[in-house]
Design an enzyme around this catalytic site. Structure first.
Site, PDB file in Angstrom:
ATOM      1  CG  ASP A 217      36.368  15.383  47.466  1.00 30.17           C
ATOM      2  OD1 ASP A 217      35.289  16.245  47.070  1.00 30.17           O
ATOM      3  OD2 ASP A 217      37.320  15.742  47.733  1.00 30.17           O
ATOM      4  CG  ASP A 245      26.630   0.467  41.851  1.00 27.95           C
ATOM      5  OD1 ASP A 245      25.332   0.610  41.547  1.00 27.95           O
ATOM      6  OD2 ASP A 245      27.622  -0.371  41.771  1.00 27.95           O
TER       7      ASP A 245
END
Ligand code: NAD
Length: 350
Positions: A217, A245
């Site tokens: 995270d 990505d």
């Protein structure tokens, strides 16, 4: 040195032709043979990964791929979809390590949605494990339990699977700035606690590389906050899917991003990160640089020819500095060129 060349569909043949010209210009004595993969293979043989292509790919040291797919095959039965060919070749060649650099050349800093000072000069490499993790773990499924639908997947990694991808990442870091950040979620997932333990153990083999750890995270946040802090990042299949990505989008220019997928002996499949761009196929306007840079990765990782890889990368930097731009990276005041002219410019810079 033998390369299996798979132009594929859409803009694939146009961009691969330029990468092939660049490889030939280097005069390294590389043998190249072309075959069919994807929609073009379905049209010719009914099979997206025909036997003749399999034979060539297995015999080659490396595979150079354009891209596969297009709307004309979207309604085919699953077995005759172009992506089946791609999954088939990745699986058959045992490609477990996916390397995706995200490089933002200073000249293209305005293409990013982030502030130029945050991303200009960005050069990171994401190493993603490609054949394990929750994407392949069993048991998996959707069942009815206690009167309601229940969905489940299993995250698992063996010690040897973790160690081999970490070694690829450490080796890659050695070829760069010698910093490796291993990304996990060890505070919640035991599987990734094991990942971290093995990262620490493997680091003993690479005392010259600085290893750090980051929770996924936080890594997602740091990638947009201060991406230039990273050199190489390594992570599992699912986290890598998302982070690679995210990292590629920091650059804003999909037509510039190469990728490599390697097996245990550094045999690799090299392809641009983008797709077959059916909207511009056949028009001669596609950006060939991601494919040309994929060929550079091939020279670096499969053929261990760092000097030749650098020559290509320096030539690409030079054409950008000279102002050559395909439509996808064009800005007013620059020289707008098509696919072939961009290839010409790289050859001249070489
Ligand atoms: P895409 O990457 O093909 O295109 C997205 C957008 O970026 C389009 O507007 C396209 O014109 C542009 N673009 C992409 N590459 C470019 C380049 N080199 N130069 C200039 N502009 C470029 O993604 P998509 O539109 O989602 O997918 C199109 C087809 O490609 C689909 O059939 C998809 O399944 C396939 N695909 C294949 C691969 C692969 O072969 N590895 C990867 C992704 C998508």
């Amino acid at each position: 040195m033998k390369i299996c060349v798979l132009p594929g569909d859409g803009i694939g043949p146009e961009i691969v032709a330029e990468a092939v010209r660049v490889l030939k210009a280097l005069d390294l004595g590389i043998e190249m043979e072309e075959a069919l993969l994807g929609g073009c293979a379905v049209d010719a043989t009914g099979d997206p990964y025909p036997a003749a292509t399999q034979k060539l790919a297995l015999a080659a040291d490396a595979v150079l791929l354009g891209a596969v797919g297009g709307p004309q095959w979207d309604n085919n039965p699953r077995e005759q979809r172009p992506e089946r060919g791609l999954l088939g070749i990745r699986k058959q060649l045992g490609l477990f390590a996916n390397l995706r650099p995200a490089i933002l050349y200073p000249e293209l800093a305005n293409a990013s949605t982030l502030k130029p000072e945050v991303v200009a000069g960005l050069d990171i490499l994401i190493v993603r494990e490609l054949t394990g993790d929750i994407y392949f773990g069993q048991p998996r499924g959707i069942e009815v339990r206690n009167g309601e639908r229940f969905g489940f997947n299993t995250m698992h990694y063996t010690e040897s699977e973790i160690r081999r991808i970490l070694r690829v990442a450490f080796e890659a870091a050695r070829k760069r700035r010698r910093k490796l950040c291993s990304v996990d979620k060890m505070n919640v997932l035991e599987c990734t606690q094991l990942w971290r333990d093995i990262a620490i153990e493997t680091a003993n083999e690479y005392p010259d590389v600085e290893l750090s750890h980051m929770l996924v995270d936080n890594a997602a946040m740091q990638l947009v906050k201060n991406p230039k802090q990273f050199d190489v990042m390594v992570t599992g299949n699912m986290f890598g899917d998302i982070l690679s990505d995210e990292a590629s989008m920091l650059t804003g220019s999909i037509g510039m991003l190469p990728s490599a997928s390697l097996d245990a002996s550094n045999k690799g499949l090299y392809e641009p990160s983008h797709g077959s761009a059916p909207d511009i196929a056949g028009k001669g306007v596609a950006n060939p640089l991601a494919t040309i840079l994929s060929a550079a990765m091939m020279l670096r990782y499969t053929f261990a020819n760092e000097a030749a890889a650098r020559r290509i990368e320096d030539a690409v930097k030079k054409v950008l500095a000279q102002g050559f731009r395909t439509g996808d990276i064009y800005e007013p005041g620059m020289k707008k060129v098509g696919t072939r002219e961009m290839g010409d410019a790289v050859l001249a810079a070489l």
